[in-house]
Design an enzyme around this catalytic site. Structure first.
Site, PDB file in Angstrom:
ATOM      1  N   ASP A  83      55.869  31.128 191.923  1.00  0.00           N
ATOM      2  CA  ASP A  83      55.119  31.368 190.676  1.00  0.00           C
ATOM      3  C   ASP A  83      54.767  30.075 189.964  1.00  0.00           C
ATOM      4  OD1 ASP A  83      57.407  30.626 188.900  1.00  0.00           O
ATOM      5  OD2 ASP A  83      58.292  32.470 189.678  1.00  0.00           O
ATOM      6  N   GLY A 136      61.489  27.685 203.731  1.00  0.00           N
ATOM      7  CA  GLY A 136      62.274  26.658 203.063  1.00  0.00           C
ATOM      8  C   GLY A 136      63.594  26.366 203.752  1.00  0.00           C
ATOM      9  N   ASP A 154      65.036  28.181 194.169  1.00  0.00           N
ATOM     10  CA  ASP A 154      64.524  29.184 193.241  1.00  0.00           C
ATOM     11  C   ASP A 154      64.101  30.401 194.062  1.00  0.00           C
ATOM     12  OD1 ASP A 154      63.313  30.677 191.294  1.00  0.00           O
ATOM     13  OD2 ASP A 154      61.675  29.258 190.900  1.00  0.00           O
ATOM     14  N   PRO A 161      63.407  38.097 202.758  1.00  0.00           N
ATOM     15  CA  PRO A 161      63.126  36.707 203.107  1.00  0.00           C
ATOM     16  C   PRO A 161      64.056  35.697 202.456  1.00  0.00           C
ATOM     17  CG  PRO A 161      61.416  37.601 201.663  1.00  0.00           C
ATOM     18  CD  PRO A 161      62.272  38.749 202.078  1.00  0.00           C
TER      19      PRO A 161
END
Length: 278
Positions: A83, A136, A154, A161
């Site tokens: 986001d 990531g 984050d 996932p």
């Protein structure tokens, strides 16, 4: 206008609003809503992630204890955070020269830019910002040793996932890629709604780093409203002491975070959890 709810463990957490967009990505169901109370918001697989008038409770808490205390902050890695809110808060620090954001779901990035532009703010066009749509966990495993000053995880709840963001191998890679004097931060769930996950996460990070401290705050739209973020560092508990100059440069623009708030938030360990953490 109707109720949009996250249902968790026999409790509903809802906002009155309308669904603006909804689509299954390759990883999860992505939903954008518009509410009168908190503005536009994002859900993943029916779980609240963020909203325009809630996001500062989360993003300021995960960023500034780390960015105000790492020895250097030239290179920052954010895993998740599609986001843009965490990246936005990081880039408020003038000392950041390069920020990698690795988000697995491109639709989250695309719709956050389209529907929630105020959350990412100027991060998307900042020349220091580098976006990778990818895994990531693999990024952390493949990054060179001692390549980042700050690593921030984050991610969403430990399912789907984000499940691999809560295991020993991943945390060990996060430690490996930190430079000396580096700081690690992760969201570590609600001590009420996700009590055991929270406790297990803090204990595991303590095993990997030798120490770790949870910070407690609130995100009213999340299950129970009560949330945590956990910090560790390569050389002791430096995240407890924000650098006064760095703090002064950002705290006037914060809604929640300040050095005083941070002291209280680190001290706000519930008695029963303190006993369980030893």
């Amino acid at each position: 206008m109707g109720w949009i709810d996250e249902v968790f463990d026999g409790v509903r957490y809802g906002l009155e609003g309308t669904v603006v967009a909804e689509q299954d990505s390759a990883f999860q169901k992505v939903t954008i809503i518009d509410s009168q109370r908190y503005g536009k918001g994002l859900l993943l697989d029916g779980c609240w992630m963020t909203a325009e008038r809630q996001e500062r409770h989360y993003h300021e808490a995960i960023v500034h204890p780390a960015l105000c205390s790492a020895e250097r902050i030239e290179r920052v890695l954010v895993i998740g955070g599609g986001d843009g809110g965490t990246a936005r808060e990081c880039l408020r620090h003038a000392g950041v020269q390069h920020l990698d954001l690795v988000e697995i779901d491109g639709l989250v990035v695309e719709w956050s830019q389209q529907y929630l532009p105020s959350i990412g703010g100027g991060c998307w066009s900042d020349p220091r910002f580098h976006l990778t749509v990818g895994d990531g966990i693999a990024w952390a495993a493949n990054a060179p040793e001692a390549s980042y000053d700050v690593v921030i995880v984050d991610g969403s709840d430990p399912a789907g996932p984000a499940e691999g963001l809560f295991n020993r191998a991943f945390f060990e890679h996060c430690r490996r890629i930190l430079r000396p004097g580096g700081v690690f931060a992760t969201q570590s769930e609600s001590p009420e709604a996700f009590r055991q996950v929270h406790i297990d996460t803090v204990k595991l990070i303590r095993e990997v780093f030798g120490h770790a401290d949870p910070l407690y705050g609130w995100v009213p739209m999340y299950p129970s409203g009560w949330w945590s973020w956990t910090f560790a560092a390569t050389d002791g508990r430096r995240y407890l002491q924000p650098d006064p100059a760095r703090a002064a440069a950002v705290d006037c623009g914060c809604e929640i975070w300040s050095p005083r708030w941070q002291r209280g938030a680190f001290d706000a360990v519930p008695a029963a959890i303190e006993r369980e953490l030893g």
